[in-house]
Design an enzyme around this catalytic site. Structure first.
Site: not given
Ligand code: PXP
Length: 252
Positions: A9, A11-12, A45, A47, A51-52, A75, A105-106, A156, A198-199, A220-221
């Site tokens: 991912n 996004d960031h 994603h 959004r 925002r990203h 996403e 975040t989600t 997911e 996620h995470g 991702g992050h």
């Protein structure tokens, strides 16, 4: 056990770009690096507040993924605007997520039980366009059953609560991992493909990758953060190696 796929991912990368209103760092370049480093696909994603990732990023990501024959996992929230964008691009996959503007975040999965009247027709229309539809849900067997009943092909599982508990060394971590295992097994019984995300970091990837029903991780992050120190390609390669080690030790 099947080979575990890694979706990266990006996004960031766009978050950092947008912090200064410049054209760099470019998430499309990050996607190219990720694919060259062994990512099986790219996740982004879009959004509602942009925002990203931007609409132009999605246009370009769709082109490079198609050119390289790799899946783009789009996403998005369950809204008419996002559905129209998905239908215009026809990415390999769409992952439907909950979205609240105030969240960082989600936070938490889609409530498919409560939202099925809106979710079922969206899943139908996306699937009819040849898009593989995934629902991002909490590790809850009732949500898994609801995902099956609205016609999703994939779930997911939201790994955020588990990963946070591990990082904070909270005793609930084991129980949260148990919920992920149970939800994955239930989903597989229903014939759903199971993804997780996620995470996830270098520590939490191992127990999650050991869950035999999980076919794909979306990360991702942590990878983008790690890229600051060691570079994006090496961070992805290290994650890939940890996934492979976990899978091999679970199969042994
Ligand atoms: N999967 C889904 C459905 C997500 O919404 C996100 C976050 O955008 C991820 C995976 C990746 O999470 P992280 O950036 O924490 O690795």
């Amino acid at each position: 056990m099947s080979r575990l796929r890694l979706g990266v991912n990006i996004d960031h990368v766009a978050t950092v770009r947008n912090a200064r209103g410049e054209g760099y760092p470019d998430p499309v370049r990050a996607a190219e690096v990720a694919l060259a480093a062994g990512a099986d696909g790219i996740t982004a994603h879009l959004r509602e507040d942009r925002r990203h990732i931007s609409d132009a990023d999605i246009d370009q990501l769709a082109v490079i993924c198609r050119r390289r024959g790799r899946p783009l996992n789009f996403e998005c929230a369950v809204t008419p605007e996002m559905e129209a964008i998905a239908l215009a691009h026809r990415p390999h996959a769409a992952c439907l997520v909950p979205e609240r503007r105030e969240e960082v975040t989600t936070e938490g999965g889609l409530n498919v039980l409560r939202g099925q009247n809106a979710i079922a027709p969206a899943v139908r229309r996306l699937a009819a366009a040849g898009i593989r539809v995934s629902l991002f849900i909490d590790a809850d067997e009732a949500q898994v059953a609801a995902a099956k009943s609205v016609g999703a092909q994939v779930v997911e599982l939201h790994t955020g609560a588990y990963c946070e508990a591990v990082r904070e060394r909270r005793p609930q971590a084991e129980a949260l991992l148990g919920n992920l295992r149970a939800a994955a097994a239930r989903a597989a019984e229903f014939g759903l493909e199971v993804h997780a995300g996620h995470g996830i970091d270098y520590e939490t990837v191992k127990p999650i990758a050991e869950i035999p029903e999980v076919a794909e991780l979306n990360i991702g992050h942590f990878l983008i953060g790690e890229a600051i120190f060691i570079g994006l390609g090496p961070a992805i390669q290290r994650m890939r190696a940890l996934m492979d080690e976990a899978r091999a030790s679970a199969a042994a």
